[in-house]
Motif scaffolding. Structure first.
Motif, PDB file in Angstrom:
ATOM      1  N   MET A  80     -16.328 -20.153  12.386  1.00  0.00           N
ATOM      2  CA  MET A  80     -15.600 -21.424  12.256  1.00  0.00           C
ATOM      3  C   MET A  80     -14.311 -21.200  11.459  1.00  0.00           C
ATOM      4  N   LYS A  81     -14.427 -20.467  10.385  1.00  0.00           N
ATOM      5  CA  LYS A  81     -13.288 -20.213   9.517  1.00  0.00           C
ATOM      6  C   LYS A  81     -12.239 -19.368  10.234  1.00  0.00           C
ATOM      7  N   ARG A  82     -12.716 -18.369  10.976  1.00  0.00           N
ATOM      8  CA  ARG A  82     -11.811 -17.439  11.626  1.00  0.00           C
ATOM      9  C   ARG A  82     -11.079 -18.094  12.792  1.00  0.00           C
ATOM     10  N   SER A  83     -11.806 -18.904  13.574  1.00  0.00           N
ATOM     11  CA  SER A  83     -11.228 -19.394  14.826  1.00  0.00           C
ATOM     12  C   SER A  83     -10.773 -20.849  14.788  1.00  0.00           C
ATOM     13  N   HIS A  84     -11.376 -21.643  13.912  1.00  0.00           N
ATOM     14  CA  HIS A  84     -11.070 -23.084  13.976  1.00  0.00           C
ATOM     15  C   HIS A  84     -10.844 -23.659  12.595  1.00  0.00           C
ATOM     16  N   ARG A  85     -10.176 -22.887  11.774  1.00  0.00           N
ATOM     17  CA  ARG A  85     -10.049 -23.270  10.379  1.00  0.00           C
ATOM     18  C   ARG A  85      -9.342 -24.615  10.201  1.00  0.00           C
ATOM     19  N   PHE A  86      -8.409 -24.904  11.091  1.00  0.00           N
ATOM     20  CA  PHE A  86      -7.610 -26.114  10.889  1.00  0.00           C
ATOM     21  C   PHE A  86      -7.818 -27.149  11.982  1.00  0.00           C
ATOM     22  N   SER A  87      -8.894 -27.001  12.756  1.00  0.00           N
ATOM     23  CA  SER A  87      -9.067 -27.984  13.824  1.00  0.00           C
ATOM     24  C   SER A  87     -10.402 -28.702  13.739  1.00  0.00           C
ATOM     25  N   TYR A 121     -27.423 -30.518   8.966  1.00  0.00           N
ATOM     26  CA  TYR A 121     -27.687 -29.801   7.723  1.00  0.00           C
ATOM     27  C   TYR A 121     -26.373 -29.354   7.073  1.00  0.00           C
ATOM     28  N   LEU A 122     -25.466 -28.800   7.879  1.00  0.00           N
ATOM     29  CA  LEU A 122     -24.190 -28.321   7.345  1.00  0.00           C
ATOM     30  C   LEU A 122     -23.376 -29.469   6.744  1.00  0.00           C
ATOM     31  N   GLY A 123     -23.479 -30.633   7.408  1.00  0.00           N
ATOM     32  CA  GLY A 123     -22.774 -31.797   6.904  1.00  0.00           C
ATOM     33  C   GLY A 123     -23.317 -32.238   5.555  1.00  0.00           C
ATOM     34  N   LYS A 124     -24.630 -32.303   5.464  1.00  0.00           N
ATOM     35  CA  LYS A 124     -25.287 -32.708   4.220  1.00  0.00           C
ATOM     36  C   LYS A 124     -24.989 -31.740   3.095  1.00  0.00           C
ATOM     37  N   ALA A 125     -24.974 -30.467   3.444  1.00  0.00           N
ATOM     38  CA  ALA A 125     -24.753 -29.434   2.433  1.00  0.00           C
ATOM     39  C   ALA A 125     -23.269 -29.346   2.042  1.00  0.00           C
ATOM     40  N   GLY A 126     -22.436 -30.124   2.735  1.00  0.00           N
ATOM     41  CA  GLY A 126     -21.016 -30.144   2.399  1.00  0.00           C
ATOM     42  C   GLY A 126     -20.275 -28.895   2.850  1.00  0.00           C
ATOM     43  N   LYS A 127     -20.823 -28.209   3.835  1.00  0.00           N
ATOM     44  CA  LYS A 127     -20.177 -26.979   4.300  1.00  0.00           C
ATOM     45  C   LYS A 127     -19.171 -27.253   5.410  1.00  0.00           C
ATOM     46  N   LEU A 128     -19.436 -28.326   6.152  1.00  0.00           N
ATOM     47  CA  LEU A 128     -18.508 -28.730   7.204  1.00  0.00           C
ATOM     48  C   LEU A 128     -18.387 -30.241   7.162  1.00  0.00           C
ATOM     49  N   ILE A 139     -17.024 -31.088  14.378  1.00  0.00           N
ATOM     50  CA  ILE A 139     -17.052 -30.481  13.054  1.00  0.00           C
ATOM     51  C   ILE A 139     -15.664 -30.019  12.640  1.00  0.00           C
ATOM     52  N   THR A 140     -15.436 -30.065  11.351  1.00  0.00           N
ATOM     53  CA  THR A 140     -14.177 -29.592  10.786  1.00  0.00           C
ATOM     54  C   THR A 140     -14.501 -28.672   9.620  1.00  0.00           C
ATOM     55  N   TYR A 141     -13.839 -27.570   9.579  1.00  0.00           N
ATOM     56  CA  TYR A 141     -14.088 -26.618   8.505  1.00  0.00           C
ATOM     57  C   TYR A 141     -13.579 -27.170   7.176  1.00  0.00           C
ATOM     58  N   ILE A 142     -14.392 -27.061   6.147  1.00  0.00           N
ATOM     59  CA  ILE A 142     -13.953 -27.481   4.824  1.00  0.00           C
ATOM     60  C   ILE A 142     -13.460 -26.243   4.083  1.00  0.00           C
ATOM     61  N   ASP A 143     -12.178 -26.261   3.819  1.00  0.00           N
ATOM     62  CA  ASP A 143     -11.579 -25.080   3.213  1.00  0.00           C
ATOM     63  C   ASP A 143     -11.734 -25.110   1.699  1.00  0.00           C
ATOM     64  N   ASN A 144     -12.701 -24.366   1.232  1.00  0.00           N
ATOM     65  CA  ASN A 144     -12.936 -24.344  -0.208  1.00  0.00           C
ATOM     66  C   ASN A 144     -12.077 -23.298  -0.910  1.00  0.00           C
ATOM     67  N   ASP A 147      -6.492 -24.822  -2.675  1.00  0.00           N
ATOM     68  CA  ASP A 147      -6.388 -26.107  -3.349  1.00  0.00           C
ATOM     69  C   ASP A 147      -5.629 -27.117  -2.512  1.00  0.00           C
ATOM     70  N   SER A 148      -4.794 -26.621  -1.613  1.00  0.00           N
ATOM     71  CA  SER A 148      -3.873 -27.488  -0.892  1.00  0.00           C
ATOM     72  C   SER A 148      -4.602 -28.552  -0.080  1.00  0.00           C
ATOM     73  N   VAL A 149      -5.822 -28.239   0.356  1.00  0.00           N
ATOM     74  CA  VAL A 149      -6.541 -29.159   1.224  1.00  0.00           C
ATOM     75  C   VAL A 149      -7.225 -30.266   0.419  1.00  0.00           C
ATOM     76  N   GLN A 150      -7.409 -30.009  -0.848  1.00  0.00           N
ATOM     77  CA  GLN A 150      -8.130 -30.978  -1.665  1.00  0.00           C
ATOM     78  C   GLN A 150      -7.493 -32.356  -1.595  1.00  0.00           C
ATOM     79  N   GLY A 151      -8.329 -33.349  -1.488  1.00  0.00           N
ATOM     80  CA  GLY A 151      -7.818 -34.707  -1.458  1.00  0.00           C
ATOM     81  C   GLY A 151      -7.643 -35.213  -0.042  1.00  0.00           C
ATOM     82  N   GLU A 152      -7.611 -34.317   0.899  1.00  0.00           N
ATOM     83  CA  GLU A 152      -7.388 -34.726   2.277  1.00  0.00           C
ATOM     84  C   GLU A 152      -8.491 -35.641   2.804  1.00  0.00           C
ATOM     85  N   ASP A 153      -9.697 -35.363   2.340  1.00  0.00           N
ATOM     86  CA  ASP A 153     -10.833 -36.106   2.847  1.00  0.00           C
ATOM     87  C   ASP A 153     -11.077 -37.421   2.104  1.00  0.00           C
TER      88      ASP A 153
END
Ligand SMILES: [Zn+2]
Length: 155
Positions: A80-87, A121-128, A139-144, A147-153
């Motif tokens: 997910m991170k490699r191929s769809h990080r921003f989609s 499960y991934l949603g609950k665990a906050g991974k996606l 699904i959308t990748y959550i970029d941990n 810092d730039s992405v923080q606040g977007e959600d």
């Protein structure tokens, strides 16, 4: 007598015994029970205690499953991170890409029985970021990592 005696069943059995191999051969790993011979081993396998042990193992191969589950999850997220990080993308699309890798961990060896269950499960665990839509799960990748992405959600 002579050299042919070396090959008689009795002689072979004695050599096996001498090497302690007999122990391994008629040992039930699951019950940690040593049987004396083939017959004893067969009897043991038919026994109630062995059957019960089989059931316990069948219901609870936890260690193996949790290992595969962890691997499945981390490889899925990596893809997910490699191929769809921003989609924002359909979960089934990502899954189909993921399983096209010949070496992927099969979902049937994990604790999840369906893709939906895994995605939830991934949603609950906050991974996606996970959304159910009329077109299925997205699904959308959550970029941990940045810092730039923080606040977007934030709503
Ligand atoms: Zn047994």
């Amino acid at each position: 007598m002579g050299k042919n005696e070396f090959l008689t069943p009795k002689a072979i059995a004695n050599r096996i015994k001498a090497k302690g191999l007999q122990k391994l051969r008629w040992y039930c790993q699951m019950c940690q029970k040593q049987c004396r011979d083939e017959n004893g081993f067969k009897c043991h396998c038919m026994s109630e205690s062995h059957q019960r042990q089989m059931q316990v193992f069948g219901q609870n191969p936890t260690r193996i499953i949790s290992g595969y589950s962890e691997e499945f999850e981390s490889m899925f997220l990596e893809h997910m991170k490699r191929s769809h990080r921003f989609s924002r993308i359909a979960a089934t699309v990502v899954y189909n890409e993921y399983i096209s890798d010949r070496n992927h961990v099969h979902m049937n060896s994990t604790k999840w029985t369906t893709l939906t269950e895994f995605i939830k499960y991934l949603g609950k665990a906050g991974k996606l970021k996970v959304e159910e839509t009329p077109k299925g799960w997205f699904i959308t990748y959550i970029d941990n990592d940045s810092d730039s992405v923080q606040g977007e959600d934030e709503e």
